[in-house]
Scaffold this motif. Structure first.
Motif, short mmCIF file in Angstrom:
data_model
loop_
_atom_site.label_atom_id
_atom_site.label_comp_id
_atom_site.label_asym_id
_atom_site.label_seq_id
_atom_site.Cartn_x
_atom_site.Cartn_y
_atom_site.Cartn_z
N ILE A 138 0.75 -1.19 0.01
CA ILE A 138 0.16 0.09 -0.10
C ILE A 138 0.87 1.21 -0.07
CG2 ILE A 138 -1.59 1.48 1.56
CD1 ILE A 138 -2.45 -1.34 2.37
N TYR A 139 1.90 1.33 0.76
CA TYR A 139 2.80 2.40 0.86
C TYR A 139 3.51 2.74 -0.42
CZ TYR A 139 6.56 5.20 2.80
OH TYR A 139 7.52 6.25 3.40
N ASP A 140 3.92 1.51 -0.97
CA ASP A 140 4.68 2.02 -2.39
C ASP A 140 3.98 2.20 -3.06
OD1 ASP A 140 7.19 1.28 -0.92
OD2 ASP A 140 7.32 -0.69 -1.67
N VAL A 143 3.73 6.05 -3.30
CA VAL A 143 4.60 6.75 -3.85
C VAL A 143 4.97 6.53 -5.27
CG1 VAL A 143 5.44 7.33 -1.44
CG2 VAL A 143 6.22 5.35 -2.59
N ALA A 144 4.18 5.43 -5.88
CA ALA A 144 4.77 4.80 -7.04
C ALA A 144 4.61 5.97 -8.26
CB ALA A 144 3.96 3.76 -7.60
N GLY A 145 3.63 7.00 -7.92
CA GLY A 145 3.10 7.91 -9.15
C GLY A 145 4.48 8.95 -9.23
N THR A 157 10.42 12.82 3.85
CA THR A 157 8.96 13.26 3.75
C THR A 157 8.12 12.34 3.10
OG1 THR A 157 9.78 13.87 1.36
CG2 THR A 157 10.15 15.33 3.09
N LYS A 158 8.52 11.05 2.87
CA LYS A 158 7.63 10.03 2.29
C LYS A 158 6.56 9.80 3.27
CE LYS A 158 10.15 6.87 0.90
NZ LYS A 158 10.62 5.53 0.27
N ALA A 201 -0.71 11.99 -4.54
CA ALA A 201 0.78 12.10 -4.10
C ALA A 201 1.62 13.02 -4.93
CB ALA A 201 1.41 10.92 -3.91
N VAL A 202 1.26 12.98 -6.31
CA VAL A 202 2.03 13.78 -7.15
C VAL A 202 1.78 15.36 -7.13
CG1 VAL A 202 2.77 14.03 -9.63
CG2 VAL A 202 2.23 11.77 -8.69
#
Length: 294
Positions: A138-140, A143-145, A157-158, A201-202
């Motif tokens: 879920i976490y990855d 941040v994949a975008g 900051t992630k 997230a982007v």
């Protein structure tokens, strides 16, 4: 006239990014204190083809910054095709062609020298069918975008970004204790909200949503609509929906698409949502929003 099947476009989109899943690099957070404001989108005389088949004919529509624009109309009138022209997703389809301009704050995203990744970073997309990376946590997934669009920032900051994005998508409370579990293990409604979190997230300036609630339960639908309301002042939203009640609830502006007697799709009427639903100027609009066809 028939629009191209959503599954085909989603497959093409995923085919373009899934090979990157195993080679993604350290992402970074966009936005924050220096985040750009929502952007205005202007489509000018947009026509679209698949091979020799024309599906849109000279569509012009202004989508104001920081507002929600709903695209409504019966199946096959070109709404989803139009949506995909707004972030260059249309060009992923074999034999696709486009004429016209799509301006992001006055700059044509199809202009010479404009990078595809820049358009995708500023104009996010949420599909009808949830498409998280199933093998990623879920976490990855969140941040994949960032990784795919090449945005970079310090690692510290992630965690804050993941919590913020999942909270804005209405999913944080449900998954905060299992962020390292696979995204593919979530329910369908949770997967869709995870995809919304990934897009957020982007920190895009525009968010395109292609029937994001069509396969969701009422609770997930309500949460997605709440998210749209919360985002309205932060990002420009353009949503395709067949749910007239949803269009009335979430949007400030509405555009009614129609394709008649084999002709390419186009806009019959557009304007403030209250006017389109309450006092439409075209009889076809009145019939559609009243449920007399479509």
């Amino acid at each position: 006239m028939t629009d191209i099947a959503p599954a085909a476009t989603e497959t093409a989109a995923l085919a373009a990014i899934e090979p990157l899943e195993d080679t993604l690099k350290q992402p970074a957070v966009a936005g924050g204190p220096g985040a750009l404001p929502p952007a205005a989108l202007d489509a000018r005389d947009v026509s679209a083809w698949f091979g020799g088949h024309q599906v849109l004919d000279r569509v012009t529509l202004a989508m104001p910054a920081g507002r929600v624009t709903a695209l409504i109309g019966p199946s096959g009138c070109g709404k989803s095709t139009f949506l995909r022209t707004l972030n260059r997703m249309h060009e992923l389809i074999p034999a696709a062609a486009l004429a016209g301009e799509v301006l992001l704050d006055g700059e044509d995203i199809y202009g010479a020298g404009r990078r595809l990744t820049d358009a995708r970073r500023q104009i996010g997309m949420v599909f009808q069918k949830p498409n998280p990376f199933p093998a990623m946590s879920i976490y990855d997934n969140v941040v994949a975008g960032l990784r795919l669009t090449g945005v970079r920032t310090p690692r510290r900051t992630k965690d804050d970004l993941v919590e913020e994005s999942l909270t804005r998508a209405g999913l944080w409370k449900e998954v905060s204790s299992r962020l390292r579990q696979p995204g593919g293990a979530l329910s369908g409604g949770q997967q869709q909200r995870l995809c919304i979190a990934r897009a957020l997230a982007v920190r895009p300036r525009v968010l395109l949503m292609d029937e994001p609630c069509s396969a969701l339960d009422p609770t997930s639908t309500r949460r997605v609509e709440e998210t749209i309301h919360e985002l309205a002042s932060e990002v420009t939203v353009v949503i395709v929906t067949h749910n007239m009640q949803q269009a009335a609830r979430v949007s400030q502006q509405c555009a009614f698409f129609l394709a008649e007697q084999g002709a390419p799709g186009g806009i019959v009427e557009h304007g403030p949502t209250e006017a389109v639903f309450g006092s439409p100027q075209d009889e076809r609009t009145a019939d559609y929003v009243a449920g007399r066809f479509g």
